[in-house]
Structure formats: C-alpha cells, structure tokens
Design a protein around this motif. Structure first.
Motif, PDB file in Angstrom:
ATOM      1  N   ASP A 194      39.233  38.682  48.748  1.00 53.69           N
ATOM      2  CA  ASP A 194      39.568  37.366  48.185  1.00 53.69           C
ATOM      3  C   ASP A 194      38.450  36.783  47.325  1.00 53.69           C
ATOM      4  O   ASP A 194      38.682  36.260  46.233  1.00 53.69           O
ATOM      5  N   LYS A 198      39.149  36.104  43.437  1.00 54.99           N
ATOM      6  CA  LYS A 198      39.186  34.721  42.968  1.00 54.99           C
ATOM      7  C   LYS A 198      38.058  34.437  41.981  1.00 54.99           C
ATOM      8  O   LYS A 198      38.224  33.701  41.009  1.00 54.99           O
ATOM      9  N   SER A 201      39.103  36.202  38.678  1.00 55.43           N
ATOM     10  CA  SER A 201      40.217  35.527  38.000  1.00 55.43           C
ATOM     11  C   SER A 201      39.825  34.140  37.514  1.00 55.43           C
ATOM     12  O   SER A 201      40.430  33.600  36.592  1.00 55.43           O
ATOM     13  N   GLY A 202      38.808  33.535  38.172  1.00 57.60           N
ATOM     14  CA  GLY A 202      38.372  32.199  37.751  1.00 57.60           C
ATOM     15  C   GLY A 202      37.377  32.233  36.615  1.00 57.60           C
ATOM     16  O   GLY A 202      36.955  31.179  36.125  1.00 57.60           O
ATOM     17  N   GLU A 210      42.384  33.895  30.641  1.00 60.29           N
ATOM     18  CA  GLU A 210      42.980  34.226  31.939  1.00 60.29           C
ATOM     19  C   GLU A 210      42.633  35.666  32.311  1.00 60.29           C
ATOM     20  O   GLU A 210      42.611  36.553  31.443  1.00 60.29           O
ATOM     21  N   ALA A 212      44.067  38.254  35.278  1.00 66.55           N
ATOM     22  CA  ALA A 212      45.084  38.404  36.325  1.00 66.55           C
ATOM     23  C   ALA A 212      45.060  39.836  36.831  1.00 66.55           C
ATOM     24  O   ALA A 212      44.918  40.782  36.050  1.00 66.55           O
ATOM     25  N   ARG A 220      50.675  38.993  42.092  1.00 71.97           N
ATOM     26  CA  ARG A 220      49.266  39.040  41.699  1.00 71.97           C
ATOM     27  C   ARG A 220      48.370  38.831  42.922  1.00 71.97           C
ATOM     28  O   ARG A 220      48.702  38.072  43.837  1.00 71.97           O
ATOM     29  N   ASP A 222      45.437  37.455  42.607  1.00 76.17           N
ATOM     30  CA  ASP A 222      44.638  36.255  42.396  1.00 76.17           C
ATOM     31  C   ASP A 222      45.414  34.967  42.647  1.00 76.17           C
ATOM     32  O   ASP A 222      44.852  33.873  42.547  1.00 76.17           O
ATOM     33  N   THR A 223      46.685  35.032  42.950  1.00 78.87           N
ATOM     34  CA  THR A 223      47.476  33.829  43.209  1.00 78.87           C
ATOM     35  C   THR A 223      48.676  34.198  44.063  1.00 78.87           C
ATOM     36  O   THR A 223      49.161  35.340  44.021  1.00 78.87           O
ATOM     37  N   SER A 224      49.176  33.236  44.809  1.00 75.68           N
ATOM     38  CA  SER A 224      50.355  33.497  45.639  1.00 75.68           C
ATOM     39  C   SER A 224      51.649  33.312  44.861  1.00 75.68           C
ATOM     40  O   SER A 224      52.722  33.649  45.340  1.00 75.68           O
ATOM     41  N   LYS A 225      51.544  32.748  43.647  1.00 73.50           N
ATOM     42  CA  LYS A 225      52.748  32.521  42.842  1.00 73.50           C
ATOM     43  C   LYS A 225      53.205  33.815  42.182  1.00 73.50           C
ATOM     44  O   LYS A 225      52.388  34.634  41.766  1.00 73.50           O
ATOM     45  N   THR A 227      54.439  35.590  39.095  1.00 75.68           N
ATOM     46  CA  THR A 227      54.427  35.371  37.636  1.00 75.68           C
ATOM     47  C   THR A 227      54.765  36.689  36.950  1.00 75.68           C
ATOM     48  O   THR A 227      53.890  37.519  36.685  1.00 75.68           O
TER      49      THR A 227
END
Length: 577
Positions: A194, A198, A201-202, A210, A212, A220, A222-225, A227
């Motif tokens: 993590d 993170k 990706s940040g 970006e 990803a 992904r 780097d995120t739980s969404k 996309t």
C-alpha cells in the motif's frame, strides 16, 4: 496624399503587424519546442517510474517467496486432514473446518505476510464449485489450475477476481481420479504494498498528471474505485503510447507472477499533461505581446515626432511661398536631410525667381510661333486631304464614274462611323482615308483595271492583290487607319474574304465600315458590263444575299446600323450620284 497623423498611424500599424508576426513565429516555435521537450521529458520520467515499479515488484515477490517453503510445509501438514474432511463431511462444512484449521497455523506464524485465508473447491477450468469467505461470491479464479510433475506445490501471486486485493494461491489436485482441485487463497498484508503504491500513484511532479496501476481493465491497486480503461481492455503487447497536443499517455504490461503457462499481469498507466507548461508559455507570450506593442507604440512616436515636426515647418514654408512668393528664413530642423532639403529648395526658388522674367518675356514670342505652326498644320492637313483624294482618283483608273465613287464611299463611311458612336478622332480618320480604300489599284496593270469584260482567274488573282499593294504607299507613320482600310476592306466577317481570311473582330472597325459601303455603292453604280440597281434592290441583297453577297460577310453591328439608317444613306448617295 497622406497627412502626418495618417502616416504615423500607417507606420504604427505596420510595425505592430510585424511585431505580431514575429511574436506568432516565436510562439509557433515555442509550441513545437514545448511538444518536443515534453515528449522527451515524459519519456525520461516514464522510464524512471517503470524502473521503480519493476524494482518494487521484484522486491515484493522476493518478500512473498521468502516464506514459500514455510507456507508449503503448513499446507502439506494439513493436507491429509483436509482430504479426510472432504471425503467424510459435506463440502461446505469440510471447507470451513479446513479454513479454520489452516488459518490458526498460518496467520499465527506468518502474521506479517498474511492476514486472511479462504479455501475453495475448483474444477479444471477454474470455476469455483464451493468456497469459504469472499471466494463464495466469485465464479471463476481467472486461470486454469495445473500441476507440474515435479517440484513444490503449485503456487502463484495474483488478485481476487473483480478486486485489486493481492493474494497467494496454492492448490493441489484431490486425486488422480478426481478432477477437482483444492485451492488455498492467502490474503497478503496490504501494508506490504500500500505504501509504495499510494506513494507512486500520488506522484504529480513535473508534467505527471496521473499514475495508475491496474490489475485488470477496471480494477486498480492505487484506488478502490473501478475506473475502466479501454486501452487495457483491448489489450496491447508490452508497451503502448498515446500522444496528443496536451497529453501523452504511456502504458506498460508486466508479468507480476507466473507458474508454468499461467501468468498474472499487472499494468502501469502514466498520464503526462502539458497544460501547465502551455500556460507558462502563453503567459510569457502574452507578456511579450504587450511589451512589444507598448514598445512599438512608444518607438514609433519617438521616430515619427521629429519627422512630423520638420514636415510641419516645411508645410508652413511652402504656404508662405504660395502667399508671398518668398521663402522664410530657415528654422531649426531635427533632421539633417530636412535642413539640406530646405536649403536646396531656397536655392532653387531664387534661381526660379531669376528666370521668371525671362520666361515671361519669351512667352509672347512662343504664342506667336504656336499660332503660325497651327496655321501651317491646318494648311498641311488640307493639302494632305487633297493629295489623298487625287491619289484615290488615280487609283480608280481615271474613270469619271468610279472617281465619284470614292466621294460617296467617303461620305457614307463617315456617316456610319458617327452612327456607331466611334471616337471623334477615329471618325475624322475614316472621313479622311476612306477614299483611299482602292489606292493599291495604281499598281494593277491598266489593261486589267479597264477591261470591260469578265476577268480571267489569273487576272482576278492579280486584281485582288490591290489590297496588299496599298502597303507600298500607305505603310508610313500617320496613315495607319488608311492602311487598315485599304488592306482589309475586302475581308468578310465570316472569314471568307481576302487577302488574309480574317474573322470577326480581327478585322479593324474602319475596314468593316468601308466594306459594306463599298459593296452598296458597287451594287448601285452603273458599269460598262452592268446597270446600277435601285436602293431597295441593293438593300435587299445586302440584308438577304444573292449568292455572291451574303449578310454573313458584314459585321452584325455595322449591318444593324446600315439597316437602321438606310434612308439617310440613300439620300446622301443620290445627292452625290
């Protein structure tokens, strides 16, 4: 003529246009440079990100693999119990007991690596038959399990289907006759990856918009969404590059882990955005435009001001010359050239003043000389007309009847020229030279010219040459119209005439006029071999044709004028008969 303020405005506009053109060129070069620089910069940054991710994946796999032997021992130690449970209990209860038994051992002994465990029964296609925990919601694990002939238990690091949760898969075949597999899914501690994911990706330094990391086309790390990405969905070989004016997007695929032919991919997507650089460039260019515009305005004023001052002083001096005839004393001019011009103007004015009396003294004498020349010119003109008409009489073969013919042609040609609205000078030339239309007949043998009967073909060919023979007399300056009439008055508008077969407007208008008048007079005149026709008969032949004469022989506009004024033509002809 331009006023000073207009000149100033014109120079200012020109300078501003030049400044904007140069600025536009600099902008275009800057944009191309920005694009080239950004592409190179993006490529270098992507290579660094790529190297960082590869090193991290290698390190992560090393950490995970470090406990492979220990994990395999724990699994093997519980295999017999697991098989016994599956054989003696229903599948769901058996899997839950296996899950509980193995979790106590593995999670207590390797807590830094694993945080959870699910157990599942799967078939050779990877379809989940029965499972514990989250796996009970999954239909297929995303790969077909297989078992190598030798070596440790098959294992692979991957992701729970439909999620970005990282797991360690270990599986084994239940028996040679049972095509089902027992799958152990160990959930990796997210603290292992993590922080790096993170952090990576940040990262938004430079042009990076970006970063990803995808485990499939929509999930992904780097995120739980979720996309979705269409490029990853379509698939690509190892690396893919997508460019535009404001963005470059790099894709790269990695083999996260593998076992035999089974490969678990992971994807890197880096978006580089150049709007920030473009903003800086445009801000700089806007500042440059404003600076150049202000500088151009101030420099134009500074440049034109001394010039305008000198022009104003010169203007006052010129008006003074107009009012008094004298030049006022020289002032203090800004430009050396203006001072020199003023001094030169003063010297010229003095010289002109000195010669004015002499010019005025000679003016009266010049006027008298002009009057004498004008009188002599009129006398010469009358002599020229008289000689022209006498030459025309000679050309007509000394015949009294045909001699009168030239005066009728002259009068009628002048009438048509006037009705056609030709220029006064052209009308005067037609009036003077129409009588010379047959002057070339001077060079035709007299026996042919005065032959009473029909001419032989050879004699007729010789007779037609009178048109070109006219050049022997008329090809001199001042007789251009006379030569056009004599040379072309037998040309037909439809191209059937002679000597050159000219067509339409190739025939000079003066020749077209004399052409129709000559034909009309020939039709009406008495000859030794024929009696003249009436006006009506001649008019009908000209307008309708008779086999030898055709309306197509004449210019349509000349023919229309002839038809419109035929009564006036008849009266003049009969007066001169």
């Amino acid at each position: 003529m331009l006023r000073v303020d207009q000149l100033k405005r014109k120079i200012l506009i020109r300078n501003i246009v030049i400044a904007f053109l140069v600025t536009g060129l600099v902008l275009a070069i800057s944009l191309f440079w920005v694009k080239f620089y950004s592409m190179e910069n993006s490529k270098a940054h992507f290579e660094k990100i790529d190297l960082s991710l590869r090193n991290f994946l290698e390190t992560l796999n090393t950490v995970i693999s470090h406990h492979d032997d220990e994990l395999e021992n724990y699994v093997k130690a519980n295999l017999q119990i697991a098989k016994t449970l599956i054989e003696n209990l229903n599948e769901k209860e058996a899997l839950e007991k296996i899950n509980e038994q193995l979790s106590r051992v593995v999670l207590n002994n390797i807590p830094s690596l694993f945080v959870d465990l699910n157990v599942a029964l799967i078939n050779e296609k990877g379809d989940i038959i029965r499972a514990t925990g989250y796996l009970s919601n999954v239909e297929n694990i995303g790969f077909k399990p297989n078992v190598l002939l030798a070596g440790p238990l098959p294992h692979i690091t991957g992701f729970v289907p439909g999620t970005a949760r990282m797991v360690k898969y270990v599986w084994l075949k239940l028996s040679e006759t049972d095509n089902r597999y027992l799958l152990f899914t160990f959930y990796l501690n997210q603290k292992l990856y993590d922080g790096f994911i993170k952090g990576l990706s940040g990262l938004t330094a430079g042009n990076i918009l970006e970063i990803a990391i995808y485990v499939d086309y929509e999930n992904r790390l780097d995120t739980s969404k979720k996309t979705p990405d269409q490029v990853i969905a379509r698939g690509f070989t190892r690396q893919y590059f997508k460019t535009g004016w404001l963005q470059d997007i790099y894709y790269k695929a990695y083999d996260f882990s593998s076992y035999g032919e089974i490969k678990i991919p992971i994807y890197l997507k880096v978006v580089f955005d150049f709007r920030k650089i473009l903003f800086y460039v445009l801000t700089f260019m806007l500042t440059l435009v404003v600076t150049v515009t202000v500088f151009t305005f101030l420099s134009t004023n500074a440049t034109v001001k001394p010039f305008a001052s000198d022009l104003s002083k010169l203007s006052i001096a010129v008006r003074e010359i107009g009012n008094t005839g004298t030049l006022p004393p020289a002032g203090n001019f800004n430009l050396v050239e203006t001072q020199e011009f003023y001094e030169t103007l003063s010297a010229i004015l003095q010289e002109l003043s000195a010669t004015m009396e002499e010019l005025e003294a000679t003016n009266e004498e010049l006027m008298r000389s002009y009057d004498e020349l004008r009188l002599k010119s009129e006398e010469f003109r009358r002599l020229l007309v008289s000689i022209s008409e006498k030459l025309a009489v000679i050309a007509e073969g000394y015949d009294e009847n045909t001699g009168q013919h030239i005066y009728r042609v002259k009068r009628l040609s002048k009438l048509l020229a006037e009705k056609l609205g030709l220029a006064d000078e052209k009308i005067e030339d037609v009036d003077m030279f129409a009588s010379l239309h047959d002057i070339g007949k001077i060079f035709i043998p007299k026996e042919i010219l005065l032959k009473p009967g029909k001419l032989t073909p050879d004699e007729w060919e010789e007779m037609k040459k009178h048109t070109v023979y006219a050049k022997r007399i008329l090809d001199v300056p001042g007789f251009e119209t006379a030569l056009n009439i004599a040379l072309y008055h037998h040309e037909n508008h439809d191209g059937s005439g002679y000597p050159f077969g000219l067509v339409g407007e190739e025939i000079p208008i003066e020749a077209q006029i004399v052409k129709i008048v000559d034909v009309y007079d020939a039709l009406r005149s008495d000859r030794p071999y024929k009696k003249g026709m009436s006006h009506e008969e001649a008019l009908r032949i000209i307008l309708e044709g008779d086999g030898r004469t055709s309306p197509e022989h004449f210019s349509p506009k000349v023919l229309d004028i002839f038809k419109e004024h035929h009564e006036e033509i008849r009266k003049i002809w009969e007066e001169l008969k």
